[in-house]
Design a protein around this motif. Structure first.
Motif, PDB file in Angstrom:
ATOM      1  N   GLU A 201      26.596  49.082  43.858  1.00 35.80           N
ATOM      2  CA  GLU A 201      27.041  50.266  44.596  1.00 35.80           C
ATOM      3  C   GLU A 201      28.440  50.042  45.183  1.00 35.80           C
ATOM      4  O   GLU A 201      29.312  50.913  45.107  1.00 35.80           O
ATOM      5  CB  GLU A 201      26.050  50.581  45.712  1.00 35.80           C
ATOM      6  CG  GLU A 201      24.729  51.181  45.229  1.00 35.80           C
ATOM      7  CD  GLU A 201      23.779  51.462  46.384  1.00 35.80           C
ATOM      8  OE1 GLU A 201      24.119  51.091  47.528  1.00 35.80           O
ATOM      9  OE2 GLU A 201      22.710  52.044  46.143  1.00 35.80           O
ATOM     10  N   GLN A 202      28.664  48.865  45.777  1.00 33.34           N
ATOM     11  CA  GLN A 202      29.973  48.555  46.344  1.00 33.34           C
ATOM     12  C   GLN A 202      31.047  48.490  45.255  1.00 33.34           C
ATOM     13  O   GLN A 202      32.189  48.925  45.459  1.00 33.34           O
ATOM     14  CB  GLN A 202      29.902  47.231  47.101  1.00 33.34           C
ATOM     15  CG  GLN A 202      28.977  47.262  48.307  1.00 33.34           C
ATOM     16  CD  GLN A 202      28.625  45.878  48.830  1.00 33.34           C
ATOM     17  OE1 GLN A 202      29.127  44.872  48.318  1.00 33.34           O
ATOM     18  NE2 GLN A 202      27.760  45.828  49.833  1.00 33.34           N
ATOM     19  N   ALA A 203      30.665  47.944  44.100  1.00 34.71           N
ATOM     20  CA  ALA A 203      31.621  47.822  42.999  1.00 34.71           C
ATOM     21  C   ALA A 203      32.062  49.194  42.491  1.00 34.71           C
ATOM     22  O   ALA A 203      33.226  49.395  42.133  1.00 34.71           O
ATOM     23  CB  ALA A 203      31.011  47.005  41.857  1.00 34.71           C
ATOM     24  N   ILE A 204      31.132  50.144  42.448  1.00 31.70           N
ATOM     25  CA  ILE A 204      31.474  51.498  42.001  1.00 31.70           C
ATOM     26  C   ILE A 204      32.457  52.142  42.974  1.00 31.70           C
ATOM     27  O   ILE A 204      33.418  52.814  42.568  1.00 31.70           O
ATOM     28  CB  ILE A 204      30.193  52.350  41.861  1.00 31.70           C
ATOM     29  CG1 ILE A 204      29.362  51.855  40.665  1.00 31.70           C
ATOM     30  CG2 ILE A 204      30.543  53.826  41.680  1.00 31.70           C
ATOM     31  CD1 ILE A 204      28.018  52.544  40.512  1.00 31.70           C
ATOM     32  N   VAL A 205      32.256  51.924  44.278  1.00 33.56           N
ATOM     33  CA  VAL A 205      33.183  52.457  45.280  1.00 33.56           C
ATOM     34  C   VAL A 205      34.572  51.865  45.075  1.00 33.56           C
ATOM     35  O   VAL A 205      35.588  52.580  45.100  1.00 33.56           O
ATOM     36  CB  VAL A 205      32.667  52.150  46.703  1.00 33.56           C
ATOM     37  CG1 VAL A 205      33.722  52.538  47.745  1.00 33.56           C
ATOM     38  CG2 VAL A 205      31.357  52.896  46.963  1.00 33.56           C
ATOM     39  N   ARG A 206      34.643  50.548  44.860  1.00 35.38           N
ATOM     40  CA  ARG A 206      35.942  49.905  44.641  1.00 35.38           C
ATOM     41  C   ARG A 206      36.591  50.382  43.352  1.00 35.38           C
ATOM     42  O   ARG A 206      37.812  50.576  43.281  1.00 35.38           O
ATOM     43  CB  ARG A 206      35.771  48.384  44.610  1.00 35.38           C
ATOM     44  CG  ARG A 206      35.577  47.751  45.978  1.00 35.38           C
ATOM     45  CD  ARG A 206      35.679  46.244  45.917  1.00 35.38           C
ATOM     46  NE  ARG A 206      34.571  45.654  45.179  1.00 35.38           N
ATOM     47  CZ  ARG A 206      33.432  45.259  45.719  1.00 35.38           C
ATOM     48  NH1 ARG A 206      33.238  45.408  47.027  1.00 35.38           N
ATOM     49  NH2 ARG A 206      32.494  44.720  44.980  1.00 35.38           N
ATOM     50  N   ALA A 207      35.782  50.577  42.311  1.00 34.31           N
ATOM     51  CA  ALA A 207      36.325  51.047  41.037  1.00 34.31           C
ATOM     52  C   ALA A 207      36.935  52.441  41.182  1.00 34.31           C
ATOM     53  O   ALA A 207      37.978  52.740  40.589  1.00 34.31           O
ATOM     54  CB  ALA A 207      35.225  51.052  39.984  1.00 34.31           C
ATOM     55  N   ASN A 208      36.291  53.298  41.964  1.00 28.24           N
ATOM     56  CA  ASN A 208      36.846  54.630  42.202  1.00 28.24           C
ATOM     57  C   ASN A 208      38.168  54.557  42.975  1.00 28.24           C
ATOM     58  O   ASN A 208      39.097  55.333  42.711  1.00 28.24           O
ATOM     59  CB  ASN A 208      35.848  55.474  42.990  1.00 28.24           C
ATOM     60  CG  ASN A 208      34.676  55.931  42.124  1.00 28.24           C
ATOM     61  OD1 ASN A 208      34.835  56.135  40.922  1.00 28.24           O
ATOM     62  ND2 ASN A 208      33.507  56.070  42.719  1.00 28.24           N
ATOM     63  N   ARG A 209      38.240  53.627  43.908  1.00 33.53           N
ATOM     64  CA  ARG A 209      39.437  53.517  44.741  1.00 33.53           C
ATOM     65  C   ARG A 209      40.610  52.934  43.962  1.00 33.53           C
ATOM     66  O   ARG A 209      41.765  53.341  44.151  1.00 33.53           O
ATOM     67  CB  ARG A 209      39.138  52.649  45.963  1.00 33.53           C
ATOM     68  CG  ARG A 209      40.299  52.582  46.949  1.00 33.53           C
ATOM     69  CD  ARG A 209      39.898  51.874  48.230  1.00 33.53           C
ATOM     70  NE  ARG A 209      39.516  50.494  48.015  1.00 33.53           N
ATOM     71  CZ  ARG A 209      38.304  50.003  48.179  1.00 33.53           C
ATOM     72  NH1 ARG A 209      37.313  50.800  48.571  1.00 33.53           N
ATOM     73  NH2 ARG A 209      38.041  48.732  47.965  1.00 33.53           N
ATOM     74  N   THR A 210      40.342  51.977  43.068  1.00 32.00           N
ATOM     75  CA  THR A 210      41.413  51.279  42.347  1.00 32.00           C
ATOM     76  C   THR A 210      41.630  51.798  40.936  1.00 32.00           C
ATOM     77  O   THR A 210      42.545  51.344  40.251  1.00 32.00           O
ATOM     78  CB  THR A 210      41.097  49.777  42.268  1.00 32.00           C
ATOM     79  OG1 THR A 210      39.859  49.593  41.546  1.00 32.00           O
ATOM     80  CG2 THR A 210      40.964  49.174  43.662  1.00 32.00           C
ATOM     81  N   SER A 211      40.772  52.733  40.480  1.00 34.39           N
ATOM     82  CA  SER A 211      40.855  53.280  39.114  1.00 34.39           C
ATOM     83  C   SER A 211      40.734  52.179  38.057  1.00 34.39           C
ATOM     84  O   SER A 211      41.390  52.222  37.016  1.00 34.39           O
ATOM     85  CB  SER A 211      42.180  54.041  38.921  1.00 34.39           C
ATOM     86  OG  SER A 211      42.254  55.125  39.809  1.00 34.39           O
ATOM     87  N   ARG A 212      39.914  51.184  38.324  1.00 40.46           N
ATOM     88  CA  ARG A 212      39.655  50.122  37.357  1.00 40.46           C
ATOM     89  C   ARG A 212      38.183  50.138  36.977  1.00 40.46           C
ATOM     90  O   ARG A 212      37.322  50.545  37.748  1.00 40.46           O
ATOM     91  CB  ARG A 212      40.035  48.751  37.924  1.00 40.46           C
ATOM     92  CG  ARG A 212      41.503  48.653  38.325  1.00 40.46           C
ATOM     93  CD  ARG A 212      41.906  47.226  38.617  1.00 40.46           C
ATOM     94  NE  ARG A 212      41.902  46.423  37.404  1.00 40.46           N
ATOM     95  CZ  ARG A 212      42.166  45.110  37.378  1.00 40.46           C
ATOM     96  NH1 ARG A 212      42.434  44.482  38.505  1.00 40.46           N
ATOM     97  NH2 ARG A 212      42.148  44.445  36.241  1.00 40.46           N
ATOM     98  N   GLU A 270      33.691  43.105  37.493  1.00 40.58           N
ATOM     99  CA  GLU A 270      34.637  44.098  38.015  1.00 40.58           C
ATOM    100  C   GLU A 270      36.043  43.833  37.493  1.00 40.58           C
ATOM    101  O   GLU A 270      36.362  42.745  37.027  1.00 40.58           O
ATOM    102  CB  GLU A 270      34.657  44.045  39.545  1.00 40.58           C
ATOM    103  CG  GLU A 270      33.368  44.461  40.200  1.00 40.58           C
ATOM    104  CD  GLU A 270      33.515  44.550  41.700  1.00 40.58           C
ATOM    105  OE1 GLU A 270      34.300  45.405  42.171  1.00 40.58           O
ATOM    106  OE2 GLU A 270      32.862  43.761  42.413  1.00 40.58           O
ATOM    107  N   GLY A 271      36.898  44.860  37.605  1.00 42.78           N
ATOM    108  CA  GLY A 271      38.311  44.713  37.280  1.00 42.78           C
ATOM    109  C   GLY A 271      38.594  44.461  35.820  1.00 42.78           C
ATOM    110  O   GLY A 271      39.526  43.731  35.478  1.00 42.78           O
ATOM    111  N   LEU A 272      37.804  45.056  34.925  1.00 41.74           N
ATOM    112  CA  LEU A 272      38.017  44.836  33.492  1.00 41.74           C
ATOM    113  C   LEU A 272      39.092  45.775  32.960  1.00 41.74           C
ATOM    114  O   LEU A 272      39.002  46.988  33.139  1.00 41.74           O
ATOM    115  CB  LEU A 272      36.720  45.084  32.723  1.00 41.74           C
ATOM    116  CG  LEU A 272      35.619  44.036  32.923  1.00 41.74           C
ATOM    117  CD1 LEU A 272      34.379  44.468  32.175  1.00 41.74           C
ATOM    118  CD2 LEU A 272      36.071  42.681  32.452  1.00 41.74           C
TER     119      LEU A 272
END
Length: 610
Positions: A201-212, A270-272
């Motif tokens: 869940e946290q990773a999805i939030v970060r992915a939305n914020r960083t567009s990664r 993350e960050g792929l």
């Protein structure tokens, strides 16, 4: 502020005075101080008492000559890094020059000295010394300011910390025990299902914020139920622990590895940048679990099947991503053991294409599908071709002509880089031998690129043996190694480069400026040429930063007596600017793209007859 100092050593007073006059002629009043010595002994006394930005040392002196003086100066820790420029009248004696560089010289000047040359060379080291002195002064001032504050603060903190330390340690240990019980799988020590869901869940939030993007890898062990039922739960648990360790060892430290239960594991990445990165990690996990696991007296052969879902392509929530990764894993279980499947079928097709390409690479050498194209290198001032770079191409039966950059990574992954590299060396030598019959080509050297897997103890003997086999002078072959590759394994590469250089082969550092090598590294290696990375050439005249970098590389090369080659020159404006900066050679589409040997021979013959 303390000024940099320059030491002039010469037993001939008029020469000493002339050198001092040349140096002081254009310098500002506060640029540097000049110290003189008329013998090696006097120079050593100065070196023990003072720091010098650079030493200009006469070679021929009675008693202790320049070589002996330089050796003693560099043997002392205080002065080991002081740059030395030898001054001599022995212009034609190459042995003097070689001996000077062996004694640690950074440059060699012959009398009569051109004032501008001497001033520019010395200015480089004076400027470096100024910056070092400024940094030293700033550090001392900062240390003085901090010292008083630290003394008082340390007294206060010591009292507070002493009172709180025991309580902090006790609370931390209690929290870690509680957290471990709540978040970790008790058997393997990996994250449990609850922790995985929270982190996803946290990773999805970060992915939305960083567009990664991110990837979920769902793993299931093959044949585990059979092993567990046949040999018992103790053996099954020991096997799970080993597999968990292998999975953790195959992924990045930042990746999350969890055990859902039974023989199911999940890896969160993350960050792929793109899907091939997830596929590459999945292959590493499969390969890590290929060897049998030793459990007691049993050698247990198992494997893992992996399904992959990607965010945001395959779902926008934890539940959907997990569901789709599970579905992809089930699809993988229907294939061969150890299979990898994406939820997205289009990505599966791309992965299969990469696998097919790796298989075709294995057969490409046997089928003689590789060929070399050659790109001319041109002297900037004389506007004439002075050599060529050999570039690998694959005449693919399905895809046509494929450039090296499009398949060398797959070759590296499949362990094919070393044999392909040896083919390149052998083919380049054979081509140079064939060109000896053409007057326009006979004396022009060819450069080839060396990859890290090729660098082994046998490479120098192999290359020099090929040169002897084809009756070629070593000066007709140049070896290029990228700066980033050099820094990746400096010790192994430097040993190989020295052997090559001692055999008479020219050494070039390719893509210079992208690998962060230091000046000391360049001084220590037998390098003849620096090739400026085309990423800096591309924006010449547009980016002040890139222009400054190219100018700095050229000036540094001059100080180290190296030639400079610019790669990727495509416009007359780039060429004109490189010429004004003092670059020696260039290559790129502005003059010619890489050509097959027969086209290049025709072009060179026409040029020489024109």
């Amino acid at each position: 502020m303390v000024k940099p100092k320059i030491l002039l050593v010469n037993d001939h007073p008029p020469s000493l005075l002339a050198l001092e006059s040349v140096l002081l002629r254009k310098q500002g009043e506060s640029d540097f101080d000049v110290v003189t010595a008329q013998s090696g002994e006097e120079a050593l006394r100065h070196v023990l008492q003072q720091h010098f930005a650079v030493i200009l040392l006469d070679v021929s002196m009675p008693g202790m000559d320049g070589f002996e003086t330089a050796q003693i100066i560099h043997s002392h820790p205080r002065s080991a890094a002081v740059p030395i420029i030898f001054v001599t009248a022995h212009y034609a004696d190459e042995m003097h020059r070689l001996k000077g560089y062996q004694k640690g010289a950074v440059d060699y000047l012959f009398t009569p000295i051109i004032p501008q040359v001497l001033q520019n060379k010395v200015a480089v080291f004076v400027e470096l010394a100024k910056k070092n002195l400024l940094l030293q002064r700033q550090a001392e001032e900062l240390a003085e300011l901090n010292r008083d504050l630290q003394v008082q603060r340390m007294k206060d903190l010591k009292q507070i910390n002493a009172a709180l330390q025991a309580e902090i340690v006790e609370r931390r240990q209690a929290e870690e025990r509680a957290h471990g019980l709540a978040t970790r799988d008790p058997l393997t020590g990996l994250y449990n299902r609850r922790s995985l869901m929270e982190r996803l869940e946290q990773a999805i939030v970060r992915a939305n914020r960083t567009s990664r993007g991110l990837a979920v890898l769902f793993l299931d062990m093959d044949r585990f139920k059979t092993i567990n039922d046949t040999l018992g739960h103790d053996v099954g648990d020991a096997l799970l622990i080993q597999v968990a360790a292998r999975i953790s060892g195959a992924v990045r430290e930042s990746d999350v590895v969890a055990r859902l239960g039974g023989d199911e594991f999940v890896v969160l990445m993350e960050g792929l940048p793109d899907y091939p990165d997830a596929a590459a990690v999945a292959r590493k996990i499969v390969q890590a679990n290929t060897p049998p696991c030793e459990v007691g007296l049993h050698a247990l052969k198992t494997s893992v099947s992996i399904g992959i879902s990607l965010y945001p392509q395959d779902g926008d929530s934890v539940q959907i991503l997990m569901k789709h990764a599970d579905m992809a894993m089930y699809h993988a279980k229907q294939q061969d053991r150890g299979s990898i499947q994406f939820f997205h079928e289009e990505l599966n097709a791309r992965v299969q294409e990469r696998v097919l390409l790796e298989q075709e690479l294995q057969r490409a050498l046997e089928r003689d599908e590789f060929e070399l194209h050659f790109q001319p290198k041109v002297d900037i001032m004389a506007s004439r071709v002075v050599g060529f770079e050999a570039l690998l191409r694959w005449r693919h039966p399905r895809l046509g002509l494929v450039h090296g950059a499009q398949f060398l990574q797959q070759a590296s992954d499949g362990g094919m880089l070393a044999p392909i590299g040896r083919w390149v060396v052998q083919t380049a030598c054979a081509q140079v031998h064939a060109w000896q019959a053409c007057p326009a080509m006979a004396k022009l050297p060819v450069s080839i690129n060396i990859a890290l897997p090729q660098i082994d103890a046998d490479l120098p003997a192999h290359v020099l043996g090929l040169l002897r086999e084809h009756g070629l002078s070593p000066r007709l072959l140049q070896l290029e190694i990228t700066e980033s590759m050099l820094m990746r394994d400096l010790e192994r590469a430097s040993t190989m480069l020295r052997e090559m250089s001692e055999g008479g082969i020219t050494i070039a550092i390719d893509d210079f400026g992208s690998g962060y090598s230091s000046l000391s590294v360049l001084k220590a290696l037998p390098i003849d040429i620096l090739k400026i990375d085309q990423s800096f050439v591309r924006d010449l005249g547009k980016s002040a930063g890139d222009t400054a970098i190219v100018a700095a590389v050229v000036n540094m090369a001059r100080a180290l007596a190296l030639r400079v080659v610019a790669e990727g020159v495509e416009t007359p404006e780039q060429l004109a600017l490189l010429k004004s900066l003092g670059c020696d050679e260039y290559q790129g589409y502005y003059y010619s793209k890489p050509l097959p040997p027969e086209f290049l021979l025709r072009q060179m013959s026409q040029t020489s007859s024109a």
